[in-house]
Write an enzyme that holds these catalytic residues in place. Structure first.
Site, PDB file in Angstrom:
ATOM      1  N   ASP A 103       0.847  -1.195   0.000  1.00 18.26           N
ATOM      2  CA  ASP A 103       0.000   0.000   0.000  1.00 18.26           C
ATOM      3  C   ASP A 103       0.882   1.245   0.000  1.00 18.26           C
ATOM      4  O   ASP A 103       2.045   1.209   0.406  1.00 18.26           O
ATOM      5  CB  ASP A 103      -0.886   0.042   1.250  1.00 18.26           C
ATOM      6  CG  ASP A 103      -1.863  -1.111   1.286  1.00 18.26           C
ATOM      7  OD1 ASP A 103      -2.171  -1.668   0.211  1.00 18.26           O
ATOM      8  OD2 ASP A 103      -2.304  -1.460   2.401  1.00 18.26           O
TER       9      ASP A 103
HETATM   10  N1  URA Z   1      -1.234  -5.870   3.977  1.00 17.01           N
HETATM   11  C1  URA Z   1      -1.727  -4.615   3.932  1.00 17.01           C
HETATM   12  O1  URA Z   1      -2.775  -4.337   4.486  1.00 17.01           O
HETATM   13  N2  URA Z   1      -1.048  -3.677   3.238  1.00 17.01           N
HETATM   14  C2  URA Z   1       0.134  -3.933   2.619  1.00 17.01           C
HETATM   15  O2  URA Z   1       0.726  -3.024   2.035  1.00 17.01           O
HETATM   16  C3  URA Z   1       0.641  -5.235   2.688  1.00 17.01           C
HETATM   17  C4  URA Z   1      -0.059  -6.197   3.374  1.00 17.01           C
END
Ligand code: URA
Length: 236
Positions: A103
């Site tokens: 993310d």
């Molecule tokens: N899980 C999440 O919620 N975000 C990420 O970036 C990776 C794993």
């Protein structure tokens, strides 16, 4: 392979630059000056020198990046900073792409390569490649959380996660999570299923490769031969 293609794939120059440099006599193949960069050579067998230096041919390139906050896991974006912007021009010419997504607000280990088949296999659910994260949460996690992760969390949309490992610090507000899959916002949604909220998230390992502690956020380095072998082992 054409000489100009080889040089541009290795990120040494563009094809147009290769043509110019060849005209000046600075490209040699097996000790002979070559002025025509459309000439085909075998990079595994012929010895190419470029501006006096021997060209080391590598079919694929692999790097680890310590992703900072605010960058999207992409090779291009119209409005947001993207991870390949953090690589130097010569690597960007090699067309590396991230193996999986983090993310925008997640930081930490990101592997980039131009080895499409290996990246595809590493992300395939059939290989259960381990990804490890360090998280902090708004509230301490409830007493049943470890067991629920072990059995498999059910997300709000009904998706049943594969069994995962949860190791909490004494304060139960932070710890490590090991996943063998990678669904959209998976950790945030797993923690949300415990009526809690992730406040920070960092990926600390992928396929047995740990984030190099000497890399600051935004910094990168090439993977070592051992690390590349470790990645290949995950899918063989
Ligand atoms: N899980 C999440 O919620 N975000 C990420 O970036 C990776 C794993």
């Amino acid at each position: 392979m054409r000489i100009d293609k080889l040089l541009s794939e290795l990120g040494l120059c563009t094809r147009r630059e290769a043509a110019k440099i060849a005209k000046s006599g600075s490209i040699m193949v097996d000790g002979t000056v070559v002025k025509d960069v459309s000439k085909h050579i075998d990079p595994e067998k012929n010895c190419v020198t470029f501006l006096g230096r021997e060209v080391v041919y590598q079919k694929y390139t692999y790097v680890m990046l310590n992703k900072p906050e605010g960058y999207v896991s992409a090779t291009d974006d119209k409005s947001l900073p993207y991870v390949t912007e953090l690589l130097p021009e010569e690597l960007r010419r090699r067309e590396l792409f991230p193996v999986g997504r983090l993310d925008r607000d997640t930081v930490g280990l990101m592997i980039l390569t131009n080895n499409g088949p290996l990246a595809h296999s590493l992300l395939s659910p059939k290989h259960h490649v381990k990804k490890e994260y360090y998280f902090t949460s708004a509230e301490p996690l409830d007493s049943g959380a470890e067991e629920a992760f072990k059995v498999g969390i059910t997300l709000a949309d009904g998706y049943e996660c594969k069994p995962a490992e949860l190791y909490l610090e004494d304060n139960r507000r932070e710890g490590r999570i090991v996943l063998t899959e990678g669904k959209y916002h998976q950790i945030k949604r797993m923690i949300a299923s415990r009526d809690n909220r992730v406040t920070s998230l960092e990926r600390i390992s992928f396929g047995g490769i740990s984030l190099d502690p000497s890399l600051l956020r935004g910094e990168w380095r090439y993977l070592t031969d051992e690390e590349i072998a470790l990645l290949e082992k995950q899918v063989n």
